[in-house]
Design an enzyme around this catalytic site. Structure first.
Site, mmCIF file in Angstrom:
data_model
loop_
_atom_site.group_PDB
_atom_site.id
_atom_site.type_symbol
_atom_site.label_atom_id
_atom_site.label_comp_id
_atom_site.label_asym_id
_atom_site.label_seq_id
_atom_site.Cartn_x
_atom_site.Cartn_y
_atom_site.Cartn_z
ATOM 1 N N CYS A 2 0.847 -1.166 0.000
ATOM 2 C CA CYS A 2 0.000 0.000 0.000
ATOM 3 C C CYS A 2 0.893 1.230 0.000
ATOM 4 O O CYS A 2 2.101 1.124 -0.125
ATOM 5 C CB CYS A 2 -0.937 -0.026 1.196
ATOM 6 S SG CYS A 2 -0.280 -0.875 2.632
ATOM 7 N N ARG A 28 -0.534 1.261 -6.658
ATOM 8 C CA ARG A 28 -0.008 0.191 -5.813
ATOM 9 C C ARG A 28 -1.105 -0.742 -5.324
ATOM 10 O O ARG A 28 -0.828 -1.814 -4.789
ATOM 11 C CB ARG A 28 0.738 0.790 -4.618
ATOM 12 C CG ARG A 28 1.990 1.529 -5.012
ATOM 13 C CD ARG A 28 2.608 2.249 -3.830
ATOM 14 N NE ARG A 28 3.125 1.345 -2.820
ATOM 15 C CZ ARG A 28 4.349 0.846 -2.811
ATOM 16 N NH1 ARG A 28 5.192 1.159 -3.772
ATOM 17 N NH2 ARG A 28 4.757 0.052 -1.848
ATOM 18 N N TRP A 74 -4.125 -1.663 1.675
ATOM 19 C CA TRP A 74 -4.546 -2.905 1.027
ATOM 20 C C TRP A 74 -4.723 -3.920 2.134
ATOM 21 O O TRP A 74 -3.783 -4.279 2.821
ATOM 22 C CB TRP A 74 -3.482 -3.358 0.027
ATOM 23 C CG TRP A 74 -3.905 -4.460 -0.906
ATOM 24 C CD1 TRP A 74 -4.486 -4.340 -2.121
ATOM 25 C CD2 TRP A 74 -3.745 -5.872 -0.684
ATOM 26 N NE1 TRP A 74 -4.703 -5.560 -2.684
ATOM 27 C CE2 TRP A 74 -4.258 -6.531 -1.823
ATOM 28 C CE3 TRP A 74 -3.231 -6.645 0.365
ATOM 29 C CZ2 TRP A 74 -4.270 -7.908 -1.943
ATOM 30 C CZ3 TRP A 74 -3.243 -8.024 0.234
ATOM 31 C CH2 TRP A 74 -3.759 -8.647 -0.901
ATOM 32 N N ASN A 100 2.992 0.066 6.391
ATOM 33 C CA ASN A 100 2.977 -0.975 5.366
ATOM 34 C C ASN A 100 3.690 -2.200 5.913
ATOM 35 O O ASN A 100 4.677 -2.068 6.638
ATOM 36 C CB ASN A 100 3.704 -0.520 4.103
ATOM 37 C CG ASN A 100 2.941 0.530 3.339
ATOM 38 O OD1 ASN A 100 1.785 0.813 3.618
ATOM 39 N ND2 ASN A 100 3.595 1.129 2.354
ATOM 40 N N GLY A 101 3.239 -3.385 5.523
ATOM 41 C CA GLY A 101 3.904 -4.606 5.959
ATOM 42 C C GLY A 101 3.029 -5.402 6.906
ATOM 43 O O GLY A 101 1.814 -5.194 7.003
ATOM 44 N N GLU A 469 2.285 -16.054 -19.340
ATOM 45 C CA GLU A 469 2.083 -14.622 -19.109
ATOM 46 C C GLU A 469 0.795 -14.133 -19.767
ATOM 47 O O GLU A 469 0.065 -13.299 -19.196
ATOM 48 C CB GLU A 469 3.289 -13.831 -19.621
ATOM 49 C CG GLU A 469 3.165 -12.328 -19.499
ATOM 50 C CD GLU A 469 3.034 -11.827 -18.084
ATOM 51 O OE1 GLU A 469 2.695 -10.640 -17.916
ATOM 52 O OE2 GLU A 469 3.256 -12.603 -17.128
ATOM 53 N N LYS A 473 -2.185 -12.286 -17.625
ATOM 54 C CA LYS A 473 -2.754 -10.983 -17.949
ATOM 55 C C LYS A 473 -4.270 -11.076 -18.074
ATOM 56 O O LYS A 473 -4.995 -10.197 -17.609
ATOM 57 C CB LYS A 473 -2.157 -10.440 -19.244
ATOM 58 C CG LYS A 473 -0.800 -9.846 -19.089
ATOM 59 C CD LYS A 473 -0.831 -8.593 -18.208
ATOM 60 C CE LYS A 473 0.520 -8.349 -17.577
ATOM 61 N NZ LYS A 473 0.866 -9.292 -16.505
ATOM 62 N N GLU A 476 -5.698 -11.379 -14.562
ATOM 63 C CA GLU A 476 -5.507 -10.194 -13.728
ATOM 64 C C GLU A 476 -6.501 -9.090 -14.036
ATOM 65 O O GLU A 476 -7.062 -8.475 -13.118
ATOM 66 C CB GLU A 476 -4.085 -9.642 -13.912
ATOM 67 C CG GLU A 476 -3.000 -10.443 -13.227
ATOM 68 C CD GLU A 476 -1.635 -9.842 -13.483
ATOM 69 O OE1 GLU A 476 -0.860 -9.726 -12.524
ATOM 70 O OE2 GLU A 476 -1.344 -9.477 -14.633
ATOM 71 N N HIS A 492 -2.565 -33.937 -21.943
ATOM 72 C CA HIS A 492 -2.411 -34.691 -20.704
ATOM 73 C C HIS A 492 -3.334 -34.160 -19.616
ATOM 74 O O HIS A 492 -2.917 -33.934 -18.479
ATOM 75 C CB HIS A 492 -0.955 -34.648 -20.232
ATOM 76 C CG HIS A 492 -0.008 -35.339 -21.154
ATOM 77 N ND1 HIS A 492 0.050 -36.710 -21.298
ATOM 78 C CD2 HIS A 492 0.912 -34.839 -22.032
ATOM 79 C CE1 HIS A 492 0.961 -37.031 -22.187
ATOM 80 N NE2 HIS A 492 1.499 -35.916 -22.652
ATOM 81 N N LYS A 591 0.484 -3.433 -6.787
ATOM 82 C CA LYS A 591 1.618 -3.324 -7.700
ATOM 83 C C LYS A 591 2.888 -3.887 -7.078
ATOM 84 O O LYS A 591 3.629 -4.624 -7.712
ATOM 85 C CB LYS A 591 1.832 -1.847 -8.066
ATOM 86 C CG LYS A 591 2.950 -1.610 -9.071
ATOM 87 C CD LYS A 591 2.608 -2.201 -10.411
ATOM 88 C CE LYS A 591 3.653 -1.901 -11.462
ATOM 89 N NZ LYS A 591 3.371 -2.604 -12.726
#
Length: 596
Positions: A2, A28, A74, A100-101, A469, A473, A476, A492, A591
């Site tokens: 955050c 973020r 967040w 943060n954390g 990737e 995307k 996300e 398979h 982010k």
């Protein structure tokens, strides 16, 4: 995960500066926001929701004070509510803290504080900090000493900023979570990332783990855990504030997709000598690895898989590991070089993996976008991708720049028979990518398949990480189900899920064995009535079996991956846009992931 902003020296503009800084940190990821102003007392306002909600709440209030802190949260401990939003205060309202954390020993501290008579009003781990400061103040400590005392009792990861009533200063400390100072004439800023104050100054000071900062009317000081002053270097940020604007694009992500040719030029500039057929990268020295272990997360992990393939093709044993798995069960290292791939240089799992490798005596390197980041400071070597600021939460230009930088790393430390061919392909890559972006039929493909049940992506060799990737995307930013597979694995198990409502994006480049086998996999899909979108250079004839074709220029297999990836980014973007998703700030995502 955050955003933090702090400000001293802006006078009557302090509150507006804080809110502006928070708006620059929206990328973020967050679900609530708040600010606190300190003067004779503490004036505070915080709300769940977006910064516009905070602005609305502030319109009905007058927050007085000469210094301040702000935060975008967040959620980790407790849901996104007004009460759980930061800043948090002590029992008397004389202290305000943003964080943060994750404070790992918060429950023990909370139980202790409740037992001593403190009252808590939130579910967060952060709230223990203002109460610890309150206790230290009541024990006779001055405000700075009180904040130090509180921080000394914390275990875990944190970037903390605090203000105390009656003290015109912001106090801050960091451990495993980034903080940076912005230095201006007459004003000082504190933030979790440079964009928060870049509109005001380009001079920055990066704090290291265990350091403590004080910002007041006299300027700023940084000290260590013992209180001894630390001499810090003032760096200059080399990007313009306008780079963090949308420049007329509807979304940051679309802008950053289109910035990829320029980002690639920046990554390659001055590092490739085409006449000599060589690569020269600062800080590599005589690095000649006999083995490489890559550690990374998310999009960077897909880049790491690609990087491992580069080294294996050069005859060097190489593996890519998910950093979260590596950190908790470090595999044998031997004399391998351990390379962390992280856009921010602050990704908690990747930092833990690199530290685990260093403890076992390994040489370490980071491939990152962020000069002065924790990983860049701690590793033996740093290779910067030079992509410039990326605001959209879903990585786009940083991924393509990571692939280019990893090519440079492999070429600079190994030898292959086709070095000149690869260098020529890298030279042409920005122009080739511009052509892909200008001519892509991705929007038409998105229009056709926007209502699909799920999306599959397949590829082999260098195109396998691109398939992963592409699926990431899609997940996300569209919130649709998507999966990526090595082409040969489709039969398979995953083939059972293929229907006429599950388009399969097949990345097929070149005309070698891998391409021929992937064409065979495409035929299997076609036989089950699934629509096929081929991303191809036209050399394999796969378009005969495809419903749609996304074309790329003919190039080396390595650089073909970058071109193919751009098409898939555009498809995901247009699907998300047609679905009305919040493309730049996908739900539940951040982010910079600074907790494990």
């Amino acid at each position: 995960m955050c955003g933090i902003i702090g400000c001293v020296g802006r006078g009557a503009e302090t509150l507006d500066t804080l809110v502006h800084g928070l708006s620059k940190l929206e990328y973020r990821g967050y679900d609530s926001a708040g600010v606190a102003m300190a003067g004779d007392g503490i004036a505070l306002c915080k709300t769940a929701g977006e910064i516009d909600e905070l602005r609305g709440a502030l319109a009905d209030r007058s927050l007085a004070g000469s210094v301040g802190i702000g935060h975008t949260r967040w959620s980790t401990h407790g849901p996104p509510t007004d009460g759980n939003a930061h800043p948090h205060q002590d029992c008397h309202g004389d202290v305000a803290v943003v964080h943060n954390g994750i404070i790992e020993n918060y429950q023990r501290l909370r139980d202790e504080l409740v037992g001593a008579g403190h009252t808590f009003t939130s579910d967060t781990d952060t709230e223990v900090v203002p109460h610890l400061i309150e206790d230290a103040l009541e024990a006779g400590h001055d405000p700075e000493a009180a904040v130090r005392e509180a921080v000394s009792r914390l275990e875990g990861s944190y970037a903390i900023a605090a203000v105390v009533a009656g003290t015109e200063a912001v106090f801050a400390a960091r451990n495993d979570s980034p903080l940076v100072l912005g230095i201006d004439d007459g004003a000082t800023y504190l933030a979790s990332d440079v964009p928060a104050f870049r509109d005001f100054t380009d001079r920055v000071v990066y704090l290291a783990d265990g350091e403590f900062a004080r910002l007041d009317g006299d300027g700023w000081t940084v000290t260590d855990h013992s209180g001894d002053r630390v001499e810090k270097t003032v760096d200059t940020v080399d990007w313009d504030p306008e780079e963090t604007g949308k420049s007329g694009y509807d979304h940051f992500m679309l802008k950053e997709i289109h910035e990829q040719p320029r980002a690639l030029r920046q990554c390659l500039r001055g590092r490739v000598d085409e006449m000599a057929g060589s690569v020269d990268i600062d800080d590599l020295g005589d690095l000649s690895p006999t083995g490489v272990q890559f550690v990374a997360c998310g999009t960077s992990y897909h880049a790491a898989m690609y990087g491992a393939h580069l080294f294996r093709d050069a005859g060097i044993p190489a593996q890519a590991f998910l950093a979260s798995e590596y950190a908790t069960a470090t595999p044998p290292i031997g004399d391998a070089l351990v390379v962390g791939v992280t856009q921010s240089g602050e990704t908690a799992d990747t930092l833990s993996a690199l530290r685990a490798a260093r403890k076992r005596g390994a040489r370490t390197m980071v491939v990152t976008n962020t000069v002065g980041s924790t990983a860049a400071r701690e590793c033996d070597h740093a290779l910067y991708i030079r992509a410039g600021p990326e605001i959209g939460v879903a990585a786009s230009k940083t991924f393509s720049s990571q692939l280019a930088a990893l090519n440079l790393l492999a070429l600079g430390t190994t030898s292959t028979t086709d070095t000149r061919e690869i260098i020529a392909a890298l030279r042409d890559l920005p122009g080739d990518l511009q052509r892909v972006l200008d001519e892509s039929a991705a929007e038409a493909v998105a229009e056709t398949y926007v209502d699909s049940d799920a999306y599959f992506f397949i590829g082999r060799g260098y195109q396998y990480p691109v398939a992963l990737e592409g699926a990431l995307k899609m997940k996300e930013i569209t919130y649709k189900h998507a999966e990526g597979f090595a082409s040969g694995e489709l039969k398979h198990g995953p083939l059972a899920l293929v229907t006429e409502k599950t388009p399969v994006f097949a990345v097929v480049t070149g005309d070698g064995e891998q391409a021929r086998k992937t064409v065979g996999n495409v035929k299997e899909v076609e036989a089950r009535d699934a629509p096929v979108v081929a991303v191809t250079d036209g050399r394999s004839d796969v378009e005969r079996y495809a419903d749609h074709v996304l074309e790329i220029p003919e190039t080396h297999q390595r650089t073909a991956a970058v071109l193919a990836n751009a098409h898939l980014q555009m498809v995901s973007y247009h699907v998300a846009n047609k679905l009305g998703r919040n493309i730049d700030k996908p739900r539940n995502l951040a982010k910079s992931v600074t907790v494990e």
